[in-house]
Design a protein around this motif. Structure first.
Motif, PDB file in Angstrom:
ATOM      1  N   ASP A 121       0.717  -1.244  -0.035  1.00 56.48           N
ATOM      2  CA  ASP A 121       0.119   0.061   0.229  1.00 56.48           C
ATOM      3  C   ASP A 121       0.834   1.224   0.074  1.00 56.48           C
ATOM      4  N   GLU A 122       2.040   1.182   0.376  1.00 56.27           N
ATOM      5  CA  GLU A 122       2.891   2.460   0.474  1.00 56.27           C
ATOM      6  C   GLU A 122       3.998   2.540  -0.034  1.00 56.27           C
ATOM      7  N   MET A 123       4.621   1.500  -0.627  1.00 58.94           N
ATOM      8  CA  MET A 123       5.853   1.417  -1.326  1.00 58.94           C
ATOM      9  C   MET A 123       5.730   2.389  -2.427  1.00 58.94           C
ATOM     10  N   PRO A 124       6.838   2.927  -2.948  1.00 62.41           N
ATOM     11  CA  PRO A 124       6.583   3.999  -4.207  1.00 62.41           C
ATOM     12  C   PRO A 124       6.270   3.069  -5.454  1.00 62.41           C
ATOM     13  N   ARG A 125       5.576   3.508  -6.255  1.00 58.91           N
ATOM     14  CA  ARG A 125       5.343   3.004  -7.450  1.00 58.91           C
ATOM     15  C   ARG A 125       5.680   3.560  -9.008  1.00 58.91           C
ATOM     16  N   THR A 126       5.791   2.870 -10.018  1.00 60.31           N
ATOM     17  CA  THR A 126       6.189   3.559 -11.196  1.00 60.31           C
ATOM     18  C   THR A 126       4.629   3.688 -11.882  1.00 60.31           C
ATOM     19  N   PRO A 127       4.706   4.304 -13.050  1.00 63.72           N
ATOM     20  CA  PRO A 127       3.491   4.152 -13.965  1.00 63.72           C
ATOM     21  C   PRO A 127       3.209   2.592 -14.137  1.00 63.72           C
ATOM     22  N   GLU A 128       1.896   2.459 -14.266  1.00 63.05           N
ATOM     23  CA  GLU A 128       1.399   1.016 -14.530  1.00 63.05           C
ATOM     24  C   GLU A 128       1.462   0.246 -13.130  1.00 63.05           C
ATOM     25  N   PHE A 129       1.616   0.905 -12.127  1.00 55.86           N
ATOM     26  CA  PHE A 129       1.684   0.615 -10.453  1.00 55.86           C
ATOM     27  C   PHE A 129       2.818  -0.651 -10.241  1.00 55.86           C
ATOM     28  N   GLY A 130       4.046  -0.524 -11.083  1.00 56.87           N
ATOM     29  CA  GLY A 130       4.999  -1.274 -10.586  1.00 56.87           C
ATOM     30  C   GLY A 130       5.749  -0.875  -9.789  1.00 56.87           C
ATOM     31  N   ILE A 131       6.381  -1.799  -8.575  1.00 54.90           N
ATOM     32  CA  ILE A 131       6.998  -1.308  -7.556  1.00 54.90           C
ATOM     33  C   ILE A 131       8.453  -0.879  -7.856  1.00 54.90           C
ATOM     34  N   THR A 132       8.460   0.675  -7.525  1.00 56.21           N
ATOM     35  CA  THR A 132       9.856   1.138  -7.860  1.00 56.21           C
ATOM     36  C   THR A 132      10.927   0.575  -6.862  1.00 56.21           C
ATOM     37  N   HIS A 133      12.041   0.228  -7.778  1.00 54.46           N
ATOM     38  CA  HIS A 133      13.166  -0.235  -6.632  1.00 54.46           C
ATOM     39  C   HIS A 133      13.749   0.539  -5.904  1.00 54.46           C
ATOM     40  N   THR A 134      13.247   1.010  -5.018  1.00 55.18           N
ATOM     41  CA  THR A 134      13.772   1.624  -3.982  1.00 55.18           C
ATOM     42  C   THR A 134      14.861   1.137  -3.102  1.00 55.18           C
ATOM     43  N   ALA A 135      15.921   1.851  -2.898  1.00 56.43           N
ATOM     44  CA  ALA A 135      17.177   1.261  -2.184  1.00 56.43           C
ATOM     45  C   ALA A 135      17.601   2.236  -1.138  1.00 56.43           C
ATOM     46  N   VAL A 136      18.483   1.640  -0.161  1.00 59.78           N
ATOM     47  CA  VAL A 136      18.961   2.604   0.773  1.00 59.78           C
ATOM     48  C   VAL A 136      19.584   3.879   0.339  1.00 59.78           C
ATOM     49  N   ASP A 137      20.372   3.902  -0.839  1.00 53.92           N
ATOM     50  CA  ASP A 137      21.063   4.967  -1.286  1.00 53.92           C
ATOM     51  C   ASP A 137      20.270   5.675  -2.258  1.00 53.92           C
ATOM     52  N   SER A 138      19.159   5.302  -2.841  1.00 51.17           N
ATOM     53  CA  SER A 138      18.434   5.917  -4.026  1.00 51.17           C
ATOM     54  C   SER A 138      17.122   5.762  -4.014  1.00 51.17           C
ATOM     55  N   PRO A 139      16.413   6.674  -4.480  1.00 51.38           N
ATOM     56  CA  PRO A 139      14.997   6.284  -4.694  1.00 51.38           C
ATOM     57  C   PRO A 139      14.585   5.647  -5.723  1.00 51.38           C
ATOM     58  N   ASN A 140      15.508   5.786  -6.904  1.00 53.81           N
ATOM     59  CA  ASN A 140      15.462   5.087  -8.163  1.00 53.81           C
ATOM     60  C   ASN A 140      14.159   5.260  -8.969  1.00 53.81           C
ATOM     61  N   GLU A 141      13.681   6.544  -8.819  1.00 53.57           N
ATOM     62  CA  GLU A 141      12.294   7.233  -9.018  1.00 53.57           C
ATOM     63  C   GLU A 141      11.973   6.606 -10.650  1.00 53.57           C
ATOM     64  N   GLY A 142      10.715   5.949 -10.652  1.00 54.62           N
ATOM     65  CA  GLY A 142      10.101   5.459 -12.033  1.00 54.62           C
ATOM     66  C   GLY A 142      11.285   4.050 -12.668  1.00 54.62           C
ATOM     67  N   GLU A 143      11.697   3.635 -11.917  1.00 52.86           N
ATOM     68  CA  GLU A 143      12.550   2.184 -12.254  1.00 52.86           C
ATOM     69  C   GLU A 143      11.944   0.985 -11.827  1.00 52.86           C
ATOM     70  N   LEU A 144      12.123   0.055 -12.748  1.00 46.95           N
ATOM     71  CA  LEU A 144      11.650  -1.358 -12.744  1.00 46.95           C
ATOM     72  C   LEU A 144      12.861  -2.056 -12.766  1.00 46.95           C
ATOM     73  N   TRP A 145      13.449  -3.106 -11.765  1.00 49.54           N
ATOM     74  CA  TRP A 145      14.381  -3.883 -11.510  1.00 49.54           C
ATOM     75  C   TRP A 145      14.129  -5.208 -11.473  1.00 49.54           C
ATOM     76  N   ASP A 146      14.596  -6.071 -12.095  1.00 53.92           N
ATOM     77  CA  ASP A 146      14.425  -7.585 -11.985  1.00 53.92           C
ATOM     78  C   ASP A 146      14.308  -7.941 -10.670  1.00 53.92           C
ATOM     79  N   ASP A 147      15.323  -7.490  -9.932  1.00 55.62           N
ATOM     80  CA  ASP A 147      15.726  -7.821  -8.596  1.00 55.62           C
ATOM     81  C   ASP A 147      14.522  -7.677  -7.602  1.00 55.62           C
TER      82      ASP A 147
END
Length: 359
Positions: A121-147
């Protein structure tokens, strides 16, 4: 060091050494993170992958010392205080969800509920509601990672089952579909490391080995978690078989895969190879892919075993890998023993026992 593929006792001996190697990993390089992703005494994604393999080994064997190690690890970390929530720090919760079912410890359930709700419910999302790959050192806004599929989505699905919340299960399905939509290369069936909605491209266009292995190794366990609807299951397993078909073409004569799967000038990398071996062997056994890929998985297993030293330490593993803007970036990632190298090797070895003739 090598094992005979037909000798179960030899493989079991190596399993014991790999577990000890994981527990006693030493930091041998200058890390580029605030907290170590090598030492098992840290709560992060790398350690989370290791913990999950230990739990699956415990379920396979019933070895109480492994169970004790896991509960003591979590109890110690909970007492110390948990880190900030992000995609990577979610990873250890997958194991904790299983330990809750074993122990009925209310603290375990409380933490899992809280973190699962955040993921859904709270984890940042990309367009199409994918989970943004937020990490401790970067928000990686708008990014999908296979990890992300391995680090967070498996846990989300698992908690949907534990809590009886179908919404979490359905959200896990959506995450698999949106990630496959943007990360699949339609020409090869391999997966790109990432996609950026801000720039609308797949970064370096890299077919990163371990990133692909997160799907191969993660999917076969995801399909064990709940009754995946037939149409979705068929879609996911057909994506797996297409990936494995290309992997079989790209497997090096040694049995390994390169850290850039289609670039033989990049180094051969052990954690990806072990992850592929595990996923392929289990997928063949479960009937998700054709039996013709069994020899590919067994060759990979033998190649990985040859990279295990006498102390059970798995060598030739690439360090944690951020998103690369050039393919050269992946070639320059240093190699050192890592928890996920030990983990993928352990999963591979335990799964391989199902493929030997009964002794």
């Amino acid at each position: 060091m090598s094992a005979t593929l037909g000798d179960k006792s030899g493989v079991k001996e190596i399993i014991g050494k790999v577990i000890e190697g994981m527990k006693n990993l030493e930091v041998t390089i200058q890390e580029d993170t605030k907290d170590s992703i090598i030492s098992m005494d840290v709560w992060d994604w790398s350690q989370g992958v290791g913990l999950f393999s230990l739990y699956l080994y415990y379920k396979e064997t019933g070895e109480k010392d492994i169970f004790q190690y896991l509960t003591e690890w979590f109890d110690r970390k909970i007492e110390e205080g948990l880190p900030q929530k992000n995609v990577n720090t979610m990873c250890p919760l997958l194991t904790l969800s299983y330990l809750y079912e074993e122990t009925k410890n209310p603290d375990y359930l409380r933490i899992c509920e809280e973190w699962a709700a955040y993921a859904a419910d709270e984890m940042p999302r990309t367009p199409e509601f994918g989970i943004t790959h937020t990490a401790v050192d970067s928000p990686n806004e708008g990014e999908l990672w296979d990890d992300t599929l391995y680090m967070t989505v498996l846990f989300m699905a698992r908690m949907g089952v534990v809590l009886g919340r179908d919404r979490y299960v359905q959200e896990s399905i959506r995450q698999f579909l949106v990630h496959l939509k943007y990360l699949t290369d339609t020409r090869t069936g391999l997966f790109y490391h990432g996609w950026t909605f801000q720039e609308n491209h797949n970064f370096a266009g890299a077919f990163w080995g371990r990133g692909n292995a997160w799907y191969t190794a993660g999917l076969v366990d995801y399909l064990d978690m709940f009754e995946v609807p037939e149409g979705i299951r068929d879609f996911l397993t057909s994506s797996l078989e297409r990936q494995v078909s290309k992997l079989a073409e790209l497997q090096a004569p040694s049995g390994m895969w390169h850290t850039l799967l289609d670039d033989p000038t990049s180094y051969e990398e052990t954690s990806a190879t072990a992850g592929f071996a595990y996923g392929i062997l289990k997928a063949v056994r479960k009937g998700y892919i054709g039996k013709q890929y069994l020899s590919c998985g067994l060759r990979a297993m033998q190649a990985v075993v040859e990279r295990i030293d006498e102390r059970g330490v798995v060598h030739g593993v690439s360090y944690g890998t951020r998103m690369g803007r050039t393919k050269q970036f992946y070639k320059e990632i240093p190699q050192c023993p890592m928890p996920y190298g030990q983990s993928m090797t352990l999963l591979m070895l335990v799964e391989s026992l199902n493929h030997f003739e009964r002794s």
